[in-house]
Design a protein around this motif. Structure first.
Motif: not given
Length: 634
Positions: A40-56, A93-96, A148-154
């Motif tokens: 889940v941590t890896a999925a969060v990082i990959v999704a964050a990097v992919a999302g951050s790369a989009a505007p660049v 999706f996998l993370q959620q 709360l836990i679900t929301m924080v992880l998201g």
């Protein structure tokens, strides 16, 4: 506003927990899910990097389209944007999905711990805290904390993405990055400043909701009494009162959140305006390219998103934190009954003693005052006395249901506070005046006496009570379903099942707290035969108000005003003309005596047959039947 919430008070064991403390407490519940947490941590990082790369990538595409780069370069960039977008969606999706399973398991463990904490509390705890409020903590609060836990992880993924974007913004243009960071800082400061007020309001709402649950549960359990006395309107009025407190607490909470959310949205709007103005001038002056400007606009939209999400979910966030406090307050609550040691108790001989015991349900109002009482192994002792004299309190202390304030309680010469509590209680077979059955079958309820007992053992225990004839009256015998509390069975049948449960338990000490008070004389006679067999070679303590039960005791102990004032057998105490004689003359003399008529009157007290009254029936001054007088209730 405070007067509107009058009556919504914290429970005595509630306490405040900081966010760091709540985080520390919840981390152990993720043990055993290391691989899932890592993924889940890896999925969060990959999704964050992919999302951050989009505007660049979008910014680079804009620059390429505006410059001299070929169509192939633009097409390649568009393809890369599509791939990164798909990757961001897939890993999100996998993370959620995994988070849902992970949080569900955490809720299972948390709810089990909360339920275990509730079940290990002493009876004094249940005397002062409604069960409905406890149900609310075990069910609603655990679910709120899970949200709360679900929301924080998201939100963690969004926060990580924002950090990456902030780095990119500072690399592209430091002044615009500083301006964006400054606006974000103001928004975070306002949110944190609002936290304490919001937490308090959320706690008030949770307590009010627990109060509603408790009131509804109590009212529905007592609906028969309400109908008998036409108290439905009074019950509805009570619900309106507690529901009104919940409504006012909810409105107060809603007003707080409805005020802070527009404020945060306004701040994000002002921040956007500031960045647009500064960035627009920079583009016009040539200090920032068109692509960089698009990057900033994309970054702003992504940057404000998690902050506004926190504002949107602030209500749930604070409710979840308040729920976490309520859950861990219950888990951390230490029972008043506390053992000094955990010495093993394989089986008791049955020597029991109260030595100078002082006890009160509240410390300033003692019920027992320096009570000393010895009960030998195998002896049958009957406790008698007026209502409120302290009889049931004596057996409750022997059962370790309450903690005493002074003196010692001994079992086989050992202080009960040094024994393993679970093992000690398994040595006590207890039957109360009001039996309780769980949902299931008759066999299930009898089997509680000894978990793991087979069908033959359960049936043997059932047939040992009242000759087993009562089973023929049940439509499906031992497999007859039982509703909650055993409502589909008669009081006598419920009591017989409770006695069969004790038969199966085969405890070394038998405690009967008015066990036959709610049973008709015929059933009582049948049960008494079984009790005689069960009590043989066992220490038996009886809180009794019926003459046949009292007369069969080896020793009668008279309790009055929290003190033991007389002891002896039936004949000796009658001849003494003391407290027992007065109790007998007032309450017992008109009950059916369990003696041979040839024995005649005892101690100058006339036999009921000579008293001019119907045997076994008490009468009022007007001569009307008053039934058996319950003189020795709790």
């Amino acid at each position: 506003m405070a007067h509107l919430l009058e009556g919504i008070d914290p429970d005595g064991y509630d306490r405040a927990y900081g966010d760091r403390e709540l985080t520390r407490r919840i981390v152990p519940y993720f043990r055993g899910w290391g691989r899932v947490v890592a993924f889940v941590t890896a999925a969060v990082i990959v999704a964050a990097v992919a999302g951050s790369a989009a505007p660049v990538l979008v910014a680079r595409t804009v620059d390429s389209a505006a410059g001299e780069d070929g169509t192939g370069t633009v097409a390649l960039l568009v393809a890369v944007i599509v791939v990164t977008g798909a990757a961001a969606w897939l890993f999100t999706f996998l993370q959620q999905r995994l988070t849902g399973t992970l949080v569900g398991d955490v809720v299972l463990k948390l709810r089990a711990d909360a339920f275990r904490a509730a079940t290990r509390q002493d009876m004094a705890f249940y005397d002062s805290h409604p069960t409905g409020a406890l149900v609310s903590r075990v069910t609603n609060d655990t679910q709120s904390f899970a949200t709360l836990i679900t929301m924080v992880l998201g939100l963690l993924g969004q926060v990580l993405m924002i950090l990456l974007l902030m780095v990119a913004l500072f690399v592209i243009n430091v002044p615009l990055g500083l301006l964006t960071a400054a606006v974000a800082g103001v928004i975070v400061a306002v949110s944190l400043g609002f936290r304490r007020v919001a937490r308090s309001a959320s706690q008030q709402q949770q307590r009010a909701l627990a109060e509603v649950h408790g009131y509804v549960q109590e009212s529905l359990r007592g609906i028969a009494v309400a109908r008998n006395y036409r108290g439905e309107e009074a019950a509805e009025a009570g619900l309106r009162e507690v529901n009104g407190r919940w409504f006012r607490a909810s409105v107060r909470l809603n007003r707080l959140f409805s005020g802070v959310f527009p404020l945060l949205i306004s701040l994000t709007g002002l921040g956007t305006v500031a960045v647009v103005l500064v960035g627009g001038h920079a583009v016009e002056a040539g200090g920032v390219s068109a692509g960089e400007w698009v990057l900033f606009l994309e970054a702003l939209a992504l940057f404000w998103s998690p902050l506004t999400s926190i504002a949107s979910f602030w209500n749930q966030l604070q409710q979840g934190l308040a729920a976490g406090e309520r859950i861990f307050a219950l888990i951390d609550r230490e029972p008043a009954v506390r053992q000094l040691q955990q010495l093993p108790v394989p089986r008791l001989r049955g020597d029991l003693e109260l030595r100078d015991v002082t006890f009160g349900y509240s410390a300033d109002r003692p019920v027992l005052k320096d009570v000393s009482l010895k009960i030998a192994a195998g002896e049958t002792v009957a406790l008698v006395g007026h209502t409120g004299a302290g009889k049931s309190s004596v057996v409750r202390l022997l059962m370790r249901a309450y903690e005493f304030q002074g003196g010692r309680v001994l079992a086989d010469g050992q202080d009960v506070r040094t024994l393993d509590l679970d093992q000690y209680r398994r040595c006590l077979g207890v039957v109360t005046q009001t039996p309780f059955l769980f949902s299931g079958t008759v066999a299930d309820n009898i089997g509680l006496g000894r978990p793991g007992a087979d069908r033959e053992e359960i049936e043997a225990a059932a047939r040992a009570v009242a000759g087993g004839d009562w089973l023929e009256q049940l439509p499906e015998g031992l497999d007859t379903p039982t509703d909650e509390g055993g409502r589909n069975l008669s009081t006598g049948q419920r009591q017989i099942i409770a006695l069969a449960r004790v038969f199966l338990q085969d405890a070394s000490v038998l405690i009967l707290d008015e066990a036959t008070a709610s049973i008709d004389p015929l059933t009582e006679a049948q049960i008494q035969e079984g009790l005689d067999v069960l009590a043989a070679d066992r220490t038996t303590i009886v809180v009794a108000h019926r003459l046949p039960t009292v007369r069969k005791a080896d020793r009668i102990v008279v309790v009055d005003d929290g003190r033991v004032i007389e002891q002896g057998d039936h004949t000796t105490l009658l001849r003494r003309n003391g407290a027992y004689s007065r109790l007998y003359d007032r309450y017992f003399r008109y009950q059916q005596p369990d003696v041979d008529p040839a024995d005649g009157p005892v101690g100058g007290i006339p036999d009921p047959a000579d008293a001019g009254h119907s045997r076994g029936t008490a009468r009022t001054a007007d001569g009307e039947e008053a039934g058996t007088v319950d003189a020795f209730s709790k």
